[in-house]
Design a protein around this motif. Structure first.
Motif, PDB file in Angstrom:
ATOM      1  N   ARG A  25       0.813  -1.220   0.000  1.00 59.98           N
ATOM      2  CA  ARG A  25       0.000   0.000   0.000  1.00 59.98           C
ATOM      3  C   ARG A  25       0.849   1.275   0.000  1.00 59.98           C
ATOM      4  N   ARG A  26       2.101   1.161   0.416  1.00 59.12           N
ATOM      5  CA  ARG A  26       2.966   2.345   0.481  1.00 59.12           C
ATOM      6  C   ARG A  26       3.341   2.881  -0.898  1.00 59.12           C
ATOM      7  N   LYS A  27       3.379   2.008  -1.894  1.00 56.43           N
ATOM      8  CA  LYS A  27       3.812   2.419  -3.237  1.00 56.43           C
ATOM      9  C   LYS A  27       2.733   2.211  -4.293  1.00 56.43           C
ATOM     10  N   GLU A  28       1.520   1.876  -3.855  1.00 55.58           N
ATOM     11  CA  GLU A  28       0.458   1.551  -4.808  1.00 55.58           C
ATOM     12  C   GLU A  28      -0.239   2.800  -5.328  1.00 55.58           C
ATOM     13  N   ALA A  29      -0.383   2.878  -6.649  1.00 56.63           N
ATOM     14  CA  ALA A  29      -1.077   4.005  -7.268  1.00 56.63           C
ATOM     15  C   ALA A  29      -2.578   3.887  -7.035  1.00 56.63           C
ATOM     16  N   GLN A  30      -3.198   5.017  -6.741  1.00 61.94           N
ATOM     17  CA  GLN A  30      -4.642   5.034  -6.496  1.00 61.94           C
ATOM     18  C   GLN A  30      -5.432   5.436  -7.737  1.00 61.94           C
ATOM     19  N   THR A  31      -4.760   6.095  -8.670  1.00 62.54           N
ATOM     20  CA  THR A  31      -5.406   6.489  -9.926  1.00 62.54           C
ATOM     21  C   THR A  31      -4.480   6.123 -11.084  1.00 62.54           C
ATOM     22  N   LYS A  32      -5.036   6.090 -12.299  1.00 67.15           N
ATOM     23  CA  LYS A  32      -4.236   5.760 -13.480  1.00 67.15           C
ATOM     24  C   LYS A  32      -3.117   6.762 -13.709  1.00 67.15           C
ATOM     25  N   ASN A  33      -3.379   8.015 -13.393  1.00 67.92           N
ATOM     26  CA  ASN A  33      -2.375   9.062 -13.608  1.00 67.92           C
ATOM     27  C   ASN A  33      -1.147   8.898 -12.711  1.00 67.92           C
ATOM     28  N   GLU A  34      -1.322   8.192 -11.599  1.00 64.75           N
ATOM     29  CA  GLU A  34      -0.220   8.000 -10.655  1.00 64.75           C
ATOM     30  C   GLU A  34       0.694   6.830 -11.031  1.00 64.75           C
ATOM     31  N   ILE A  35       0.247   6.005 -11.975  1.00 59.69           N
ATOM     32  CA  ILE A  35       0.994   4.784 -12.284  1.00 59.69           C
ATOM     33  C   ILE A  35       2.292   5.094 -13.017  1.00 59.69           C
ATOM     34  N   ALA A  36       3.412   4.671 -12.407  1.00 60.45           N
ATOM     35  CA  ALA A  36       4.722   4.827 -13.047  1.00 60.45           C
ATOM     36  C   ALA A  36       5.122   3.530 -13.752  1.00 60.45           C
ATOM     37  N   LYS A  37       4.722   2.406 -13.167  1.00 63.55           N
ATOM     38  CA  LYS A  37       5.034   1.105 -13.764  1.00 63.55           C
ATOM     39  C   LYS A  37       4.089   0.043 -13.213  1.00 63.55           C
ATOM     40  N   VAL A  38       3.730  -0.894 -14.090  1.00 63.04           N
ATOM     41  CA  VAL A  38       2.891  -2.031 -13.679  1.00 63.04           C
ATOM     42  C   VAL A  38       3.791  -3.256 -13.541  1.00 63.04           C
TER      43      VAL A  38
END
Length: 201
Positions: free
Chosen positions: A20-33
């Motif tokens: 949960r510390r590094k998990e993106a909450q929105t698509k815009n926050e995603i740096a890598k899957v």
């Protein structure tokens, strides 16, 4: 006399990532899957089932210490405390805090041998006795660091490691055969119910 070595003397041992510390909450926050290891993918027989990995949307590129590398050993922190040696095709996955990460820093230890020893009943029982928590007893990192295993010759380690690989392959094949048999029986049952015994094949 058999020589015992403590894991902390030959390995770097740490906990996995609190997701949960590094998990993106929105698509815009995603740096890598990434692909992340799950409890369901962690087979009790000692292998990682790639069919049950989950996607993990990270807000940043993660530190390498949380990513699987070949010959890492992962230990499930809850019962049954299974240890798994990471193979080449299992590198690059995120390791969550459900698992401990054991990375050898000495060449005198074979990772396959070490994972085999960590899966022994003796060590698993000691982990159970020293686990913390009432609902879900979890191994303390210090308990893992203080774990002692017998040190045998390099050739013996390699032999035991190969035997361990063969045992795991046999268990995987048996599991696959069991699943295929279940599917066959289900299909046979459907045909019998639908068309009667004469139409069953």
């Amino acid at each position: 006399m058999e020589r015992l070595i403590e894991l902390s003397n030959v390995c770097d041992i740490s906990a996995g990532l609190v997701l949960r510390r590094k998990e993106a909450q929105t698509k815009n926050e995603i740096a890598k899957v990434y692909k992340v290891i799950t409890l369901k993918s962690f087979e009790d027989d000692g292998w990682i089932n790639l069919e049950y990995l989950d996607d993990y949307n990270s807000i940043e590129l993660l530190d390498d210490r949380y990513i699987t590398k070949e010959n890492d050993i992962l230990i499930r922190l809850s019962n049954p405390y299974t240890a798994i040696q990471v193979k080449a095709e299992q590198a690059g996955f995120v390791i969550p805090s459900l698992f401990a990460i054991v990375r050898l820093n000495q060449k005198e230890i074979d990772s396959g041998y070490l994972s085999f020893m960590l899966n022994s009943d003796t060590i698993k029982q000691s982990y159970f006795k020293n686990a913390m928590g009432i609902t879900i007893p979890v191994i303390r990192m210090q308990t893992i660091r203080e774990t002692q295993i017998p040190l045998v010759s390099t050739s013996e380690q390699h032999t035991i490691s190969k035997i361990s690989d063969l045992m795991i392959k046999e268990k995987r094949l048996h599991q696959q055969l069991t699943l295929e048999k279940e599917l066959y029986n289900k299909e046979l049952t459907k045909r019998i119910i639908k068309g009667g015994n004469k139409n069953a094949k």
